[in-house]
Design a protein around this motif. Structure first.
Motif, PDB file in Angstrom:
ATOM      1  N   GLN A 116       0.833  -1.183   0.000  1.00 15.12           N
ATOM      2  CA  GLN A 116       0.000   0.000   0.000  1.00 15.12           C
ATOM      3  C   GLN A 116       0.882   1.254   0.000  1.00 15.12           C
ATOM      4  OE1 GLN A 116      -0.470  -2.666   1.912  1.00 15.12           O
ATOM      5  NE2 GLN A 116      -2.322  -3.388   0.907  1.00 15.12           N
ATOM      6  N   VAL A 118       1.259   4.767   1.352  1.00 20.62           N
ATOM      7  CA  VAL A 118       0.721   5.474   2.519  1.00 20.62           C
ATOM      8  C   VAL A 118       1.591   6.682   2.840  1.00 20.62           C
ATOM      9  CG1 VAL A 118       0.351   5.265   5.011  1.00 20.62           C
ATOM     10  CG2 VAL A 118      -0.352   3.416   3.495  1.00 20.62           C
ATOM     11  N   GLY A 119       0.954   7.791   3.150  1.00 22.51           N
ATOM     12  CA  GLY A 119       1.685   8.978   3.583  1.00 22.51           C
ATOM     13  C   GLY A 119       1.863   9.961   2.448  1.00 22.51           C
ATOM     14  N   ASP A 141      -5.859  -2.098  -0.296  1.00 20.50           N
ATOM     15  CA  ASP A 141      -6.663  -3.116   0.386  1.00 20.50           C
ATOM     16  C   ASP A 141      -7.732  -2.503   1.286  1.00 20.50           C
ATOM     17  OD1 ASP A 141      -5.245  -2.199   2.572  1.00 20.50           O
ATOM     18  OD2 ASP A 141      -4.606  -4.178   3.247  1.00 20.50           O
ATOM     19  N   GLU A 144     -10.399   3.485   2.806  1.00 19.51           N
ATOM     20  CA  GLU A 144      -9.821   4.733   3.296  1.00 19.51           C
ATOM     21  C   GLU A 144      -8.574   5.105   2.493  1.00 19.51           C
ATOM     22  OE1 GLU A 144      -8.656   4.544   7.383  1.00 19.51           O
ATOM     23  OE2 GLU A 144      -8.352   6.712   7.550  1.00 19.51           O
ATOM     24  N   GLN A 148      -7.805   8.338   0.023  1.00 16.86           N
ATOM     25  CA  GLN A 148      -6.610   9.187   0.179  1.00 16.86           C
ATOM     26  C   GLN A 148      -5.853   9.297  -1.139  1.00 16.86           C
ATOM     27  OE1 GLN A 148      -4.493   7.059   3.236  1.00 16.86           O
ATOM     28  NE2 GLN A 148      -5.517   8.101   4.944  1.00 16.86           N
ATOM     29  N   CYS A 173      -1.466  -7.852   5.122  1.00 17.23           N
ATOM     30  CA  CYS A 173      -2.379  -6.918   4.472  1.00 17.23           C
ATOM     31  C   CYS A 173      -3.326  -7.680   3.535  1.00 17.23           C
ATOM     32  CB  CYS A 173      -1.585  -5.871   3.685  1.00 17.23           C
ATOM     33  SG  CYS A 173      -0.391  -4.932   4.684  1.00 17.23           S
TER      34      CYS A 173
ATOM     35  N   VAL B 311       0.652   3.757   9.806  1.00 16.32           N
ATOM     36  CA  VAL B 311      -0.296   2.655   9.655  1.00 16.32           C
ATOM     37  C   VAL B 311      -0.540   2.455   8.159  1.00 16.32           C
ATOM     38  CG1 VAL B 311      -2.652   1.868  10.091  1.00 16.32           C
ATOM     39  CG2 VAL B 311      -1.392   3.120  11.871  1.00 16.32           C
ATOM     40  N   GLN B 312      -0.256   1.239   7.708  1.00 14.92           N
ATOM     41  CA  GLN B 312      -0.337   0.927   6.285  1.00 14.92           C
ATOM     42  C   GLN B 312      -1.646   0.241   5.934  1.00 14.92           C
ATOM     43  OE1 GLN B 312       3.035  -1.357   4.935  1.00 14.92           O
ATOM     44  NE2 GLN B 312       1.906  -2.254   3.250  1.00 14.92           N
ATOM     45  N   SER B 313      -2.147  -0.575   6.837  1.00 18.83           N
ATOM     46  CA  SER B 313      -3.338  -1.368   6.531  1.00 18.83           C
ATOM     47  C   SER B 313      -4.058  -1.698   7.830  1.00 18.83           C
ATOM     48  CB  SER B 313      -2.922  -2.657   5.800  1.00 18.83           C
ATOM     49  OG  SER B 313      -4.030  -3.485   5.537  1.00 18.83           O
ATOM     50  N   ALA B 378      -6.487   5.538  11.988  1.00 20.95           N
ATOM     51  CA  ALA B 378      -6.646   5.846  10.563  1.00 20.95           C
ATOM     52  C   ALA B 378      -5.419   5.378   9.786  1.00 20.95           C
ATOM     53  CB  ALA B 378      -6.828   7.357  10.364  1.00 20.95           C
ATOM     54  N   ILE B 379      -5.663   4.989   8.529  1.00 21.17           N
ATOM     55  CA  ILE B 379      -4.551   4.718   7.625  1.00 21.17           C
ATOM     56  C   ILE B 379      -3.690   5.980   7.525  1.00 21.17           C
ATOM     57  CG2 ILE B 379      -3.926   4.212   5.212  1.00 21.17           C
ATOM     58  CD1 ILE B 379      -5.185   1.824   6.539  1.00 21.17           C
ATOM     59  N   GLY B 380      -2.403   5.828   7.681  1.00 21.25           N
ATOM     60  CA  GLY B 380      -1.507   6.983   7.628  1.00 21.25           C
ATOM     61  C   GLY B 380      -1.164   7.543   9.000  1.00 21.25           C
TER      62      GLY B 380
END
Lengths: 417, 417
Positions: A116, A118-119, A141, A144, A148, A173, B311-313, B378-380
């Motif tokens: 994933q 992320v960020g 996956d 949310e 994003q 994941c 947080v990735q997943s 939350a994701i991220g």
């Protein structure tokens, strides 16, 4: 490569280090005999098994109608990425956005990020890659994360190509079931900036009483999920990707994809990473199982990565302390002494390590219990160690040495961790 | 440092990476709020506890009549070497010849290599340092190594200053008894190129039912061995060195040296390394024991090193997968979630990680079991993790970020592993 050229390569590598103010642990000097100009410990890749593994896995993928996107996170070594691509790889798999940036900077154009994204900062890295022309894929996956990504890439005026990750309950994941996959496909469709181009999984986190059966069942789920998404018209590309496989169960994944004739409507992609140098531990065991399942796969993978280190102290009978530590070699399992050389001797004059037992690893030291008859051990003796697993050996080094069968250094390979 | 200057530092650090073809994992961009321009995971050093630790250990050594030669192998971060020297350190301790070369290249002139010097290539590195004016010391523990060193440095026309290592039976390197020490002193005296300048030990490999008593007894043996060598006239310098101590038992070593008034005739040197950023595991526990033994040592060491990751997943209830792995953080013990931030939020708006339990670490992923009421994740989300121990966290990074209490990045510190 002739000796003089080799020396030039080595010197240039050193000059690069000096200029940037850093100093690598393994430094190549001029004398090519048995690494004797090399500060040990040093990580060494043997050319012959490396070349064998590169060709072997490419041939395996092609024989099963699949493409190969070797996992680059194992080595993060651009020279090896190049050889994988030259051998016919479809692309390079990576684990993080900075890894993708590094691979792209070294010439890899098709990047499969099997994680994933992320960020905001990592999304910005990927946006930069897209703008620079990368053929980039990542996995999603959850709704949310999809929102994003949709927001971020829409604001940038870019389209991000994603694969849905299918996981297993209790796994890592990935969507846990088909309903989750379908819901995610709907969420992706609602984001103009996202393009759904396939399905991704990783069987290495699937467990069960019969692991091979569990992996095969998971591979079957991947096939069915891909076919269901295709039937429902969720894919937004002509030839969607279906991808899985590390270096332990690649045969079962490839067979499942082949048995379903996925190659006719999809692009099946295998992603093993550790195969390229194999190992002396976890993956050696996994490979034995592969060859039991598939006796037709003759002459399997060969270990190509070793760490050379020297006897530092013989402080009491039966104990050798080696100048090798957790900072030099992977330690999922204790390193395995493979061969010994006298410093300054010839590469073919190996000495015994029979009965040598590594008992402990510290940051910079390895403890070896010697057999009772080990009376010929000298301070400075060079031990070749095998390790498990390669990812956690590569990441200890800024450079690794590519050697031929006489242990002449042919090249110094930089990593970009 | 003002924000604009900070931005320049960050940009320059990035440009350096691009020029040398590598890309660091943690990249600083322009926005200073809560690391939001930083690709995570990233290793972070907090300035206030760092400054505290630097001053604290220097003061401790001086209060006990000892010099401080912090073990540089912990960080291999020249900016931290500089701060240690500026705080009053006598020199920098290192573990290998390439580490010594790196420290010297960055301005450390007095180098204490607390290991045997083994291998022609490593000896050549040290010869180069001596020729360049380094004040270099290494240890010896065997006649064979002494002869190798004597021959090598005599041929080079150099004098190598050595300390004898005193070990313990069943321990790591070092002479096992006083007879061994005396014999080694004779062997050193027979080598014109070698200069015996002191005695070295490491109490971190001393074990016993009562570890503190075992360490104190070992410290006493060090003192007695040093006095005996002095009485026998073996030292070839006016003020020989007596040195020991890591970051767990430094109080007992310092007390033994002080109780014997070594500082009147010797140079007592303490060599802790991990103290500089302390930790959230092994050394936190060791420090508690120090403060129990020494309640007068108020306000002890503080953890300064953390790794921030996202947080990735959130693939199933109660499970979070974090984009953080064995390649990012030490894993002697599982990392500890310390605080959580919403991405883009303020540094003082922390969210709860109460009940968060790391259950597993893979190469690039961390598994966290969430408490039942964790419904706001939350994701991220950004998690600050503590680790054990620092040596094996530093060596995962080519750069670490120095941050102030608002998490603004003040500097990017390069490592030279």
């Amino acid at each position: 490569m002739r000796e003089t050229e080799n020396s030039v390569v080595a010197k240039e590598a050193n000059r690069g280090n000096a200029e940037r103010g850093g100093v690598d642990k393994g430094t190549v000097e001029l004398r090519p005999d048995l690494l004797s100009g090399v500060s040990l410990p040093a990580a060494v890749i043997h050319e012959a098994p490396l070349a064998h593994n590169l060709a072997w896995m490419q041939r395996f993928a092609e024989a099963h109608g699949a493409r190969l996107a070797p996992h680059g996170k194992t080595t993060m070594t651009p020279a090896l990425f190049r050889r994988q691509l030259e051998a016919g790889a479809w692309g390079i798999t990576l684990a993080t956005a900075p890894q993708c940036r590094a691979a792209f900077a070294h010439g890899a154009r098709r990047l499969l990020m099997a994680n994933q994204l992320v960020g905001q900062a990592n999304m910005a890295i990927v946006a930069g890659l897209l703008e620079a022309g990368a053929d980039f894929y990542c996995v999603v996956d959850g709704v949310e994360n999809v929102r994003q990504l949709g927001r971020f890439f829409e604001e940038r005026g870019l389209r991000l190509v994603v694969l849905i990750e299918l996981g297993v309950p209790g796994g890592r994941c990935g969507c846990r079931d088909q309903a989750g996959v379908e819901a995610l496909a709907e969420a992706i469709a609602a984001e103009p900036a996202l393009v759904l181009a396939g399905l991704e999984g990783y069987e290495g986190v699937v467990h069960g009483d019969d692991p091979a059966a569990a992996v095969s069942a998971y591979a079957q789920r991947l096939v069915e999920a891909a076919l269901a998404l295709e039937s429902a018209g969720h894919f937004e590309v002509d030839e969607p990707i279906v991808t899985a496989s590390g270096s332990a169960w690649y045969d079962l994944i490839a067979e499942a994809f082949q048995d379903a004739s996925l190659q006719n409507r999809f692009v099946p992609v295998l992603r093993p990473g550790c195969y390229v140098v194999h190992d002396h531990g976890l993956y050696r065991e996994a490979q034995r199982d592969v060859l039991v399942r598939r006796p037709d796969l003759q002459h399997g993978l060969e270990p190509a990565l070793e760490v050379f280190a020297q006897v530092q102290s013989l402080p009491e009978p039966g104990l050798a302390i080696i100048a090798l530590g957790k900072r030099d070699i992977g330690f999922d399992q204790l390193p395995v002494p493979l061969r010994r050389y006298r410093e300054g001797g010839a590469a073919n004059a190996t000495l015994s390590v029979a009965g040598w037992q590594v008992t402990k690893l510290m940051d910079q030291h390895t403890f070896v219990r010697l057999p009772e008859d080990a009376d010929d051990v000298a301070i400075g003796d060079i031990i070749a160690f095998g390790a498990s697993h390669p990812c956690l050996t590569f990441d200890k080094w800024r450079q690794l040495l590519l050697v031929d069968e006489t242990l002449e250094v042919r090249d110094s390979l930089s990593t970009c961790f």
